[in-house]
Design an enzyme around this catalytic site. Structure first.
Site, PDB file in Angstrom:
ATOM      1  CD  GLU A  14      35.399  42.007  40.226  1.00  0.00           C
ATOM      2  OE1 GLU A  14      35.463  41.982  38.993  1.00  0.00           O
ATOM      3  OE2 GLU A  14      35.222  40.994  40.908  1.00  0.00           O
ATOM      4  CD  GLU A  23      30.877  40.869  42.215  1.00  0.00           C
ATOM      5  OE1 GLU A  23      31.352  39.894  41.588  1.00  0.00           O
ATOM      6  OE2 GLU A  23      30.856  42.022  41.774  1.00  0.00           O
TER       7      GLU A  23
HETATM    8  C1  BG6 Z   1      32.971  39.918  38.976  1.00  0.00           C
HETATM    9  C2  BG6 Z   1      32.099  41.021  38.523  1.00  0.00           C
HETATM   10  O1  BG6 Z   1      34.080  39.976  38.140  1.00  0.00           O
HETATM   11  O2  BG6 Z   1      32.552  38.597  38.878  1.00  0.00           O
HETATM   12  C3  BG6 Z   1      30.706  40.632  38.108  1.00  0.00           C
HETATM   13  O3  BG6 Z   1      32.074  42.113  39.384  1.00  0.00           O
HETATM   14  C4  BG6 Z   1      30.732  39.252  37.478  1.00  0.00           C
HETATM   15  O4  BG6 Z   1      30.202  41.613  37.254  1.00  0.00           O
HETATM   16  C5  BG6 Z   1      31.235  38.260  38.529  1.00  0.00           C
HETATM   17  O5  BG6 Z   1      29.535  38.867  36.928  1.00  0.00           O
HETATM   18  C6  BG6 Z   1      31.214  36.812  38.108  1.00  0.00           C
HETATM   19  O6  BG6 Z   1      31.861  36.638  36.888  1.00  0.00           O
HETATM   20  P1  BG6 Z   1      31.157  35.953  35.660  1.00  0.00           P
HETATM   21  O7  BG6 Z   1      32.079  36.115  34.532  1.00  0.00           O
HETATM   22  O8  BG6 Z   1      30.909  34.557  36.035  1.00  0.00           O
HETATM   23  O9  BG6 Z   1      29.893  36.721  35.464  1.00  0.00           O
END
Ligand code: BG6
Length: 473
Positions: free
Chosen positions: A179, A371
């Site tokens: 990211e 993701e």
């Molecule tokens: C992304 C990241 O921003 O979202 C992860 O690459 C992160 O590291 C994921 O965990 C989900 O966000 P959160 O804050 O729910 O963990």
């Protein structure tokens, strides 16, 4: 069958959110180890509050995380049981170079990741390795101010070269920065940046961005030179902006806000600074310090574009009294057409299909969803079982959307790795109770629990999805 036979199904994690054992095995401290749970987290993440030492007043979840450092064999075996084809993980820079730029790599750190790669190979799972997932060595922050300094380019390239060579026989898929656009929204997390009073923050952020973009191109070239089979990707915190209304000003704002994030990927995937960014920097009086060859270095572009997708965002060109919501470190106007998660992230599966199309139109490169998932509070029943139908439902809708993008729109999609396939600590809040996994880890927000792993209902569901190559969702 809609998806190609070799579609890469799997899940994703990041070192700092799972490993724990932050001072074991010769590891050095990293920026994200210093993020406490609670109210100061946000000010530290945005570089406003300097916090480079642990203290007794705060609790630091990364210290233990889910203790994967001591559970990795069991964890990988569980992922293998689901039929994973790929496992997205990151290497902790400070396990390999505790200060970020040490003369020699830390052998114990190399041994740890070698053991992980061996186990993955044993199960026939391909690793997809992020070289820096919110990971800046604290020593480099103290000595050089993080990515504001060009010294970080050399240090990162040296670290990357070391792991590219040592793990060449295990890894084909690499991501340079997780990211990368998070630098704009969370500068300490993305770049180890801490601002002094009266400093021009935008200038520092774009200078740091230039350094990361250079480092990314240099490492992409290195990876190709070391092994032509290496596939290197960039990684965007994705999700496009919708105009709140059909007023032209709202649409224009949506384009502008998309461009803020696409700027990074435009450079990494096209090989040059886009005109709109040059104009914006000029308007703001920001002159980026560049060396003679920098623009040539940037011409080395990535092989594929990867991204995270949790939600779309909504913006307006007018300052009116809108209800706001959050989502993956971005603020957004609340979209009245969408439901929200317990953390206010809005659920928009069609937005994933649209994002895939937008990225295809823009870059004409293979894409990889690295993701996606639902952060939710899971409540074990009296037998300790978690019936997470809500997670299955969220993922089902997103998988159907990506299949439409492939089948109907012709998007070239390499794979899908759901976020936090095993529960881990949340990046935004540091909470353990914001869970994404198919595997439950018994640990609470304060690090109490047995750390035992349990399969949730979604575990068996995802296994069937993978086995049927997405035909049974
Ligand atoms: C992304 C990241 O921003 O979202 C992860 O690459 C992160 O590291 C994921 O965990 C989900 O966000 P959160 O804050 O729910 O963990």
């Amino acid at each position: 069958m809609v998806l190609p036979k070799d579609f890469l199904w799997g899940g994703a994690i990041a070192a700092n959110q799972v490993e724990g054992a932050v001072l074991e095995g010769g590891r050095g401290l990293s920026n994200v180890d210093l993020l406490p749970i609670g109210t100061d987290r946000s000010a530290i993440s945005s570089g406003i509050l300097e916090h480079l030492e642990w203290d007794d007043e705060h609790f630091y979840p990364a210290k233990h995380a889910i203790d994967m450092y001591h559970h990795y064999l069991e964890d990988i075996d569980l992922l293998a049981e689901m039929g994973f084809k790929v496992f997205r993980m990151s290497i902790s820079w400070t396990r390999i170079f505790p200060n970020g730029d040490d003369e020699e790599p830390n052998q114990e750190g190399l041994r740890f990741y070698k053991a992980i790669f061996e186990r993955l190979a044993f199960h026939g799972i391909k690793p997809l390795v992020t070289l820096a997932h919110f990971d800046v060595p604290v020593s480099l922050i103290k000595r050089f101010g993080g990515w504001r300094s060009r010294h970080l380019v050399d240090a990162y390239v040296n670290y990357a070269e070391t792991v590219l060579k040592v793990f060449d026989r295990y890894v084909d898929y690499w991501l340079t920065f997780n990211e990368i656009n998070i630098l704009l929204h969370s500068p300490f997390v993305g770049g180890g940046l801490i601002f002094k009073e009266k400093e021009n923050r935008q200038h520092i952020i774009y200078q740091a961005a230039h350094h990361q973009l250079l480092a990314s191109s240099l490492v992409t070239k290195l990876a190709h030179d070391i092994n032509p089979n290496n596939q290197v990707g960039c990684m965007l915190a994705g999700g496009m902006h919708y105009p709140y209304s059909c007023r032209p000003e709202d649409y224009q704002e949506a384009i502008n806000r998309d461009r803020e994030n696409y700027f990074f990927i435009d450079v990494q995937a096209r090989g040059y600074y886009p005109a709109y960014a040059l104009k914006k920097l000029e308007r703001q009086g920001i002159v980026i310090d560049m060396k003679k060859d920098d623009l040539d270095i940037l011409k080395e572009t990535v092989d594929f574009v990867s991204f995270s997708y949790y939600s779309s965002r909504t913006v307006s060109g007018f300052e009116e009294d809108y209800e706001e919501t959050t989502g993956n470190l971005f603020k957004s106007i609340k979209n009245p057409n969408l439901a929200s998660t317990e953390w206010g992230w809005q659920i928009d599966p069609l937005g994933l299909r649209n994002a895939l199309n937008q990225l295809t139109d823009r870059y004409q490169k293979p894409l990889f969803i690295v993701e996606n998932g639902l952060g939710a509070k899971d409540m074990p029943d009296e037998n300790g079982y978690i019936n997470d139908d809500y997670r299955i439902d969220y993922m089902r809708q997103h998988i159907l959307a990506l299949k439409d993008a492939v089948e109907i729109d012709g998007v070239n999609l390499l794979g899908y790795t759901s976020w936090g396939c095993i529960d881990l600590i949340a990046a935004s809040t540091g909470q353990m109770s914001k869970r994404y996994g198919f595997v439950y880890v018994d640990c609470d927000d304060q690090g109490n629990g047995s750390f035992k792993r349990f399969k949730k209902k979604s575990f068996e569901w995802y296994k069937k999805v993978i086995k049927s190559n997405g035909e049974v969702v």
